[in-house]
Design a protein around this motif. Structure first.
Motif, PDB file in Angstrom:
ATOM      1  N   ALA B 119       0.671  -1.452   0.010  1.00  0.00           N
ATOM      2  CA  ALA B 119       0.276   0.221  -0.069  1.00  0.00           C
ATOM      3  C   ALA B 119       1.449   1.556   0.026  1.00  0.00           C
ATOM      4  N   ARG B 120       0.576   1.943  -0.387  1.00  0.00           N
ATOM      5  CA  ARG B 120       1.019   3.859  -0.743  1.00  0.00           C
ATOM      6  C   ARG B 120       0.498   3.872   0.594  1.00  0.00           C
ATOM      7  N   VAL B 121       1.002   5.057   1.495  1.00  0.00           N
ATOM      8  CA  VAL B 121       0.970   5.683   2.609  1.00  0.00           C
ATOM      9  C   VAL B 121       0.999   6.998   2.723  1.00  0.00           C
ATOM     10  N   PRO B 122       0.251   8.331   2.276  1.00  0.00           N
ATOM     11  CA  PRO B 122       0.830   9.410   2.340  1.00  0.00           C
ATOM     12  C   PRO B 122       1.270  10.213   3.699  1.00  0.00           C
ATOM     13  N   LEU B 123       1.943  10.639   3.193  1.00  0.00           N
ATOM     14  CA  LEU B 123       2.475  11.188   4.549  1.00  0.00           C
ATOM     15  C   LEU B 123       2.950  10.588   5.486  1.00  0.00           C
ATOM     16  N   ALA B 124       3.561  10.562   4.890  1.00  0.00           N
ATOM     17  CA  ALA B 124       3.857   8.962   5.323  1.00  0.00           C
ATOM     18  C   ALA B 124       5.040   9.236   7.033  1.00  0.00           C
ATOM     19  N   ASP B 125       6.063  10.508   7.315  1.00  0.00           N
ATOM     20  CA  ASP B 125       6.167  10.581   8.631  1.00  0.00           C
ATOM     21  C   ASP B 125       5.672  10.936   9.831  1.00  0.00           C
ATOM     22  N   GLY B 126       4.566  11.863   9.117  1.00  0.00           N
ATOM     23  CA  GLY B 126       3.241  12.203  10.053  1.00  0.00           C
ATOM     24  C   GLY B 126       2.644  10.713  10.387  1.00  0.00           C
ATOM     25  N   THR B 127       2.456   9.662   9.308  1.00  0.00           N
ATOM     26  CA  THR B 127       1.353   9.095   9.576  1.00  0.00           C
ATOM     27  C   THR B 127       1.706   7.755  10.271  1.00  0.00           C
ATOM     28  N   LEU B 128       3.028   7.092  10.165  1.00  0.00           N
ATOM     29  CA  LEU B 128       3.304   5.862  10.674  1.00  0.00           C
ATOM     30  C   LEU B 128       4.253   6.252  11.887  1.00  0.00           C
ATOM     31  N   VAL B 129       3.929   4.426  12.714  1.00  0.00           N
ATOM     32  CA  VAL B 129       5.024   5.025  13.751  1.00  0.00           C
ATOM     33  C   VAL B 129       5.553   3.626  13.719  1.00  0.00           C
ATOM     34  N   ARG B 130       7.039   3.658  14.236  1.00  0.00           N
ATOM     35  CA  ARG B 130       8.075   2.747  13.886  1.00  0.00           C
ATOM     36  C   ARG B 130       8.067   1.629  15.239  1.00  0.00           C
ATOM     37  N   VAL B 131       7.531   0.929  15.044  1.00  0.00           N
ATOM     38  CA  VAL B 131       7.321  -0.706  15.546  1.00  0.00           C
ATOM     39  C   VAL B 131       8.958  -1.002  16.271  1.00  0.00           C
ATOM     40  N   PRO B 132       9.728  -0.636  17.786  1.00  0.00           N
ATOM     41  CA  PRO B 132      10.654  -1.023  17.869  1.00  0.00           C
ATOM     42  C   PRO B 132      10.994  -2.658  18.135  1.00  0.00           C
ATOM     43  N   GLY B 133      11.820  -3.405  17.768  1.00  0.00           N
ATOM     44  CA  GLY B 133      12.096  -4.710  17.511  1.00  0.00           C
ATOM     45  C   GLY B 133      11.658  -5.478  16.377  1.00  0.00           C
ATOM     46  N   GLU B 134      11.436  -6.693  17.030  1.00  0.00           N
ATOM     47  CA  GLU B 134      10.666  -7.901  16.137  1.00  0.00           C
ATOM     48  C   GLU B 134       9.338  -8.270  16.800  1.00  0.00           C
ATOM     49  N   PRO B 135       8.107  -8.332  16.500  1.00  0.00           N
ATOM     50  CA  PRO B 135       6.723  -8.369  17.271  1.00  0.00           C
ATOM     51  C   PRO B 135       6.849 -10.096  16.955  1.00  0.00           C
ATOM     52  N   THR B 136       6.436 -10.201  18.272  1.00  0.00           N
ATOM     53  CA  THR B 136       6.016 -11.338  18.188  1.00  0.00           C
ATOM     54  C   THR B 136       4.845 -12.061  17.340  1.00  0.00           C
ATOM     55  N   PRO B 137       4.047 -13.174  17.056  1.00  0.00           N
ATOM     56  CA  PRO B 137       2.815 -13.727  16.302  1.00  0.00           C
ATOM     57  C   PRO B 137       1.930 -12.417  17.641  1.00  0.00           C
ATOM     58  N   LEU B 294      -1.679   6.213  18.990  1.00  0.00           N
ATOM     59  CA  LEU B 294      -0.082   5.438  18.438  1.00  0.00           C
ATOM     60  C   LEU B 294       1.350   4.113  18.863  1.00  0.00           C
ATOM     61  N   PRO B 295       2.014   6.071  19.497  1.00  0.00           N
ATOM     62  CA  PRO B 295       3.439   5.585  20.392  1.00  0.00           C
ATOM     63  C   PRO B 295       3.286   4.967  21.397  1.00  0.00           C
ATOM     64  N   GLU B 296       2.092   4.545  22.376  1.00  0.00           N
ATOM     65  CA  GLU B 296       1.927   4.427  23.754  1.00  0.00           C
ATOM     66  C   GLU B 296       1.282   3.394  23.680  1.00  0.00           C
ATOM     67  N   LEU B 297       0.307   2.656  22.258  1.00  0.00           N
ATOM     68  CA  LEU B 297      -0.422   1.603  22.237  1.00  0.00           C
ATOM     69  C   LEU B 297       1.131   0.749  21.817  1.00  0.00           C
ATOM     70  N   VAL B 298       1.582   1.085  20.524  1.00  0.00           N
ATOM     71  CA  VAL B 298       2.684   0.448  20.173  1.00  0.00           C
ATOM     72  C   VAL B 298       3.745   0.179  21.515  1.00  0.00           C
ATOM     73  N   ASP B 299       3.404   1.019  22.397  1.00  0.00           N
ATOM     74  CA  ASP B 299       5.009   1.112  24.018  1.00  0.00           C
ATOM     75  C   ASP B 299       4.497  -0.355  24.292  1.00  0.00           C
ATOM     76  N   LEU B 300       2.687  -0.277  25.201  1.00  0.00           N
ATOM     77  CA  LEU B 300       2.331  -0.841  25.665  1.00  0.00           C
ATOM     78  C   LEU B 300       2.087  -2.629  24.899  1.00  0.00           C
ATOM     79  N   ILE B 301       2.024  -2.938  23.764  1.00  0.00           N
ATOM     80  CA  ILE B 301       2.277  -4.166  23.096  1.00  0.00           C
ATOM     81  C   ILE B 301       3.304  -4.552  23.034  1.00  0.00           C
ATOM     82  N   MET B 302       4.081  -3.447  22.784  1.00  0.00           N
ATOM     83  CA  MET B 302       5.470  -4.007  22.548  1.00  0.00           C
ATOM     84  C   MET B 302       6.491  -4.762  23.980  1.00  0.00           C
TER      85      MET B 302
END
Lengths: 340, 340
Positions: B119-137, B294-302
């Motif tokens: 998929a093309r994601v517009p405004l990538a810097d604003g839209t996407l949040v990087r996930v640290p590390g390798e997520p488990t399933p 998203l940043p907080e949710l990614v942290d809680l999940i990871m």
């Protein structure tokens, strides 16, 4: 005592009625020193709201405590007091959360009537706020405004989250809208846009702190507010009318994530869920919990930091109440004060 | 690449379409690793919303960055990323106020489609949040939930002012309602009342932190919530359905001065202004600004502190998307995950 009684639309008389007495031990009886006619009194006067036989009128008041019930301890005979249009215990969970206008024991003062020489005030300890010292005539007038129009305008500005760094739009240039401008200014708002078509009210608005005037209404008014706010709409919008047009004007004038404080009693308003959803605004309003703000408002008035009483543009003795109703109905007066 | 295309109500196919390319220098192209079917995808599937010819579907996604435009600096090729259903610059005044779903440059990901290999994601810097590390399933599944249903449920709980000392009622037991329960619990709410009639969803609700279940709907449901909250109604109510009945149930279940957070996309809802006025509630909702959380949710999940991914009760490969739509339409599944 003498009291204003509405018999039918357009038929308001000052009549002799029995003096009020203490009914509950938590009651007080006050001698009214000033009262006034509210925009909402015009609904039955104009026949929009039904009049069920002779009805005592009025719900705004300042006065002096004449008698207290056996359970009243916070005020004493001779105190100068002001209260809101809703009697509240100020101790229930809803009151403690700041919503005294929805107290679990609430009594609407309009059901008792305050356009009269005396009035019974239920839940006196919770309802009445003592005024320190002897008010000047200007202060007395402003204290009466605090009883409803100032308290309601203040709540609207708070509900709209007016404050430093915020642009505030005010829909409605009646007494409540004008005093919402005063409130927004005191709360630190920088830009205050008054939506008004009347030169005299525009002048009052500027006096209270409005920085911009928008005379246009509806979509044109919304476009003007957006133009003044970088195309985004106001952070905070006060709605102080209560019609479909004014509600939509308020919601559409507000940016996504902004706040609308609405205090105009909604008459025949239907909000479209989809539009509200995509507006992304915060919407909050209702009967203002004036009691929450009264101590602060009394202090601001008694130290001459605000002068909301200037919204009264006609003063008449109680006996001439009918003339006051007529003047407001015919829009010759914004807000009529009745001296007792 | 393969992508899910809706041709008409009930007619969903996986087809070959051209690979997406960078259009704007602020774009990224991501390889989708997981996507899912949203309750809102059922509106066109059921013919409630019009389908204008073949339409790419999907707006929820996690993936790996495949290519970036020349102006993208915050993410790099190979990053594991998650984004919301609205692409946003995250720098405009509205974004900075936390309303990225109403960004002045917003692009709805649904107009691009994410039920696809890329998929093309517009405004990538604003839209996407990087996930640290390798997520488990399990983490990968939860990150996908963060893209919409978790972020939306979280926003609803925040909009309803859920927190310590608050009673929270949740109307709607779909994925969003269930995850609003998880959010309310994380935000510190003590009492969480799930309104649900389905045993399996009641169980999920309890797992996420619901302390009480109310199976009744409408006036009976409102009465039950009041019974559980000292006769006053909940402090905070989440509305996660979007019908007239659910909106009124939410507003009426809330005490005066309380907060209603509504995230069900309103369909045919009309709110009576007078009732809203006298309800004295705060009303806030709309398309959830998921990016805010998203940043907080990614942290809680990871860090394995939340496991929202358990709302996915059916996992299918992208090629079997049609089967997934059918299962959700027939209510055999709450939320379908598509592996790519």
């Amino acid at each position: 005592m003498r009291a204003v009684i509405m018999h039918a639309p357009g038929d308001v008389r000052v009549e002799e009625v029995p003096d009020p007495v203490i009914v509950e031990p938590t009651d007080a009886v006050i001698r009214i020193t000033a009262t006034c006619i509210c925009g909402s009194d015009l609904w039955p006067y104009r026949g929009v709201q039904k009049v069920d036989g002779p009805t005592p009128m009025g719900h705004e008041y300042t006065g002096v405590v004449e008698e207290i019930g056996s359970a009243v301890s916070g005020i004493k005979v001779g105190d100068v007091v002001v209260g809101s249009f809703v009697a509240s215990d100020n101790t229930c969970e809803i009151c403690r959360a700041g919503y005294q206008s929805r107290c679990v024991h609430q009594v609407m003062m309009g059901s008792i009537g305050t356009q009269s020489e005396y009035a019974r005030v239920p839940l006196a300890d919770g309802t009445l706020v003592r005024v320190p010292g002897e008010p000047t005539p200007e202060q007395a007038r402003s204290l009466l405004a605090a009883s409803d129009v100032l308290g309601t305008g203040w709540f609207a500005a708070v509900a709209a989250d007016a404050g430093p760094g915020r642009s505030v739009a005010v829909v409605g240039d009646g007494a409540v809208g004008l005093l919402a401008i005063l409130a927004a200014k005191r709360l630190g708002a920088e830009r205050i846009i008054a939506m008004s078509r009347h030169a005299d009210r525009q002048e009052l608005a500027r006096g209270f702190g409005a920085t911009d005037i928008v005379a246009e209404r509806g979509d044109e008014g919304v476009a003007k507010v957006k133009e003044l706010t970088g195309g985004l709409g106001a952070h905070s919008t006060v709605e102080a009318v209560g019609t479909q047009e004014s509600m939509m004007q308020a919601i559409r004038s507000t940016r996504a994530g902004g706040h609308v404080g609405f205090v105009g009693v909604a008459h025949g308003v239907e909000l479209d869920g989809t539009e509200l959803f995509f507006s992304s605004v915060h919407l909050h309003g209702g009967p203002a919990p004036v009691r929450r703000f009264l101590p602060e408002l009394v202090d601001l008035i008694m130290t001459d930091r605000i002068d909301p009483g200037v919204v009264f543009d006609l003063t008449l003795p109680l006996d001439k109440a009918a003339e006051g109703y007529k003047a407001m109905d015919e829009r010759r007066a914004t807000k009529v004060l009745l001296t007792v």
